[in-house]
Design an enzyme around this catalytic site. Structure first.
Site, mmCIF file in Angstrom:
data_model
loop_
_atom_site.group_PDB
_atom_site.id
_atom_site.type_symbol
_atom_site.label_atom_id
_atom_site.label_comp_id
_atom_site.label_asym_id
_atom_site.label_seq_id
_atom_site.Cartn_x
_atom_site.Cartn_y
_atom_site.Cartn_z
ATOM 1 C CG HIS A 138 19.432 -81.551 0.478
ATOM 2 N ND1 HIS A 138 20.755 -81.209 0.677
ATOM 3 C CD2 HIS A 138 19.129 -81.142 -0.777
ATOM 4 C CE1 HIS A 138 21.228 -80.639 -0.410
ATOM 5 N NE2 HIS A 138 20.260 -80.582 -1.313
ATOM 6 N N GLY A 153 14.321 -78.284 -2.694
ATOM 7 C CA GLY A 153 14.294 -78.474 -4.143
ATOM 8 C C GLY A 153 15.431 -79.381 -4.561
ATOM 9 C CB SER A 155 21.186 -81.310 -6.582
ATOM 10 O OG SER A 155 21.161 -81.957 -5.327
ATOM 11 N N GLY A 156 20.977 -78.372 -7.963
ATOM 12 C CA GLY A 156 21.237 -77.615 -9.175
ATOM 13 C C GLY A 156 20.226 -76.537 -9.492
ATOM 14 C CG LEU A 157 16.070 -76.782 -9.066
ATOM 15 C CD1 LEU A 157 14.761 -77.107 -8.360
ATOM 16 C CD2 LEU A 157 15.785 -76.288 -10.467
ATOM 17 C CE LYS A 159 18.563 -77.248 -2.316
ATOM 18 N NZ LYS A 159 18.822 -77.875 -3.628
ATOM 19 C CB SER A 160 23.728 -72.481 -2.204
ATOM 20 O OG SER A 160 23.632 -73.735 -1.556
ATOM 21 C CG ASP A 177 24.390 -80.068 2.203
ATOM 22 O OD1 ASP A 177 23.613 -80.319 1.260
ATOM 23 O OD2 ASP A 177 25.299 -80.826 2.554
ATOM 24 C CD GLU A 202 28.890 -77.415 -1.581
ATOM 25 O OE1 GLU A 202 29.438 -77.960 -2.546
ATOM 26 O OE2 GLU A 202 28.187 -78.025 -0.745
ATOM 27 N NE ARG A 243 -1.115 -67.842 -13.838
ATOM 28 C CZ ARG A 243 -0.043 -67.236 -14.300
ATOM 29 N NH1 ARG A 243 1.031 -67.943 -14.600
ATOM 30 N NH2 ARG A 243 -0.026 -65.929 -14.471
#
Length: 308
Positions: A138, A153, A155-157, A159-160, A177, A202, A243
C-alpha cells in the site's frame, strides 16, 4: 501457476509458435521449484529433464545420429522426467518418432522459426519476469528525478496529495494505492501498477483523477526500479522518528534492503521539496558521496586540532 499455453500466448508477437503434438497438454504447468530463470529453459539436456528443452540444428543432428531404439529410450526418460515442453527452433521438422512419443506422453511439442540461441534468451527474460517473487504494498510509487520512490505511511497522512504535488512539479506516477513489486533480478525490484488502476490517483475530496489525461503522456510511467522508500509519520510519533540517523535506514522488500527515509508530517512543511531533497541525497549516496560521513570526519579533525 504458468502454463505452456500462457507462454505461447504471451510471446505470440516475438515468438510465433506452431503446435506439432501434445496440444491436449496445453495446460501443462511450468514450475520453477526455486530455480533461476536461466535454468528453466535451455538446449537439449538429458540430465535435466525438468526444464523446457530446445532443439536447435546441432541438437537435432545429435539426436538423429542415434538409432531408433536408443532415441526412443532417451526420449522416454526425458518425457517421463517431467519436461514441460519441447521446442524446435530454426523452423526444424522433427522426426516422426519424436512426434509420436510426445503425443503418447502428452507433452507439448512446438516449432518456431526463431533461432535457438535467440529463443532461449527471449524465454529466459520472459520467465524471469513472469515467475519472479512478487508482493503488493500500500502506497504511492513515483518516478522522482529518475529514481523509483515508494511513498508509504498510514491512511490520512496525505500520500496522494504529496504525489499530486510531485506530479505537478514534473515527476511521474507509476502506481497509487496498490503497488505491485517484483524481484526480476538478484538485485532489482521493479514496481508497476495493476491494469485496473493504471494512470489513476485517488485524492480525498476530488475522487479519482486520470493523471495521464490531466497532465499529459509524460506524467505517467509503466514501471520503475525501486530505489527509495519515503515513509511519512505523524509529528507526534516521536518514538518512531530519529532526527539525525547515524546509519542509513533500510527496509526489507522481497529479500532486498531498500534505502528508507522517514519524514514527519506537520503544518507548514513542504513535503514535496523534502522528497526531492531526499532523492538527490540518495543519488549522491549511490555515487559514493556520504555527506554525514564527511561532516563527522571534518568535526573529528576540528576537535583534534583544537585539542593541540
Amino acid at each position: 501457476m504458468l502454463t505452456v499455453q500462457e507462454l505461447v500466448d504471451d510471446n505470440a508477437d516475438k515468438i510465433p509458435f506452431s503446435w506439432i503434438a501434445g496440444h491436449d497438454a496445453a495446460d501443462r504447468a511450468i514450475s520453477d521449484d526455486g530455480m533461476a530463470a536461466a535454468d528453466l529453459v535451455g538446449h537439449l539436456n538429458l540430465i535435466h529433464p525438468s526444464r523446457i528443452q530446445v532443439f536447435g540444428q546441432e541438437e537435432l543432428a545429435y539426436y538423429t545420429r542415434f538409432d531408433l531404439r536408443r532415441r526412443m529410450h532417451h526420449m522416454d526418460e526425458l518425457l517421463i522426467g517431467g519436461v514441460p515442453a519441447i521446442l524446435l527452433a530454426d523452423g526444424l521438422t522433427p522426426p516422426q518418432d519424436l512426434i509420436d512419443q510426445c503425443a503418447q506422453h502428452q507433452v507439448p511439442l512446438l516449432s518456431t522459426p526463431v533461432a535457438a540461441a535467440q529463443l532461449i534468451d527471449l524465454l529466459r527474460i520472459y520467465l524471469g519476469k513472469k515467475l519472479a517473487p512478487t508482493t503488493t504494498v500500500h502506497g504511492v510509487f513515483l518516478d522522482v528525478l529518475g529514481l523509483g520512490v515508494l511513498i508509504t505511511g498510514e491512511s490520512g497522512l496525505g500520500k496522494s496529495e504529496l504525489a499530486l504535488e510531485l506530479i505537478s512539479r514534473g515527476h511521474g506516477l507509476v502506481a497509487d494505492d496498490a503497488v505491485e513489486l517484483s524481484r526480476t533480478a538478484p538485485g532489482v525490484i521493479e514496481g508497476h501498477c495493476p491494469q485496473l488502476l493504471q494512470n489513476l490517483l485517488e485524492v480525498r475530496g476530488l475522487g479519482l483523477l486520470d493523471i495521464r489525461t490531466i497532465f499529459g503522456e509524460t506524467s505517467v510511467r509503466r514501471k520503475m526500479r525501486l530505489k527509495l522508500i519515503v515513509h511519512l509519520v505523524r509529528a507526534t510519533a516521536q518514538d518512531k522518528f530519529e532526527r539525525l540517523p547515524l546509519q542509513d535506514i533500510t527496509q526489507d522488500m522481497l529479500g532486498l534492503p531498500i534505502r528508507k527515509v522517514m519524514l514527519q508530517v506537520a503544518a507548514g512543511r513542504n513535503l514535496a521539496v523534502l522528497v526531492e531533497a531526499a532523492v538527490r541525497n540518495t543519488i549522491l549516496k549511490l555515487r559514493g558521496i556520504d555527506t554525514l560521513g564527511e561532516f563527522m570526519e571534518r568535526q573529528a579533525m576540528a576537535i583534534l586540532q583544537s585539542s593541540k
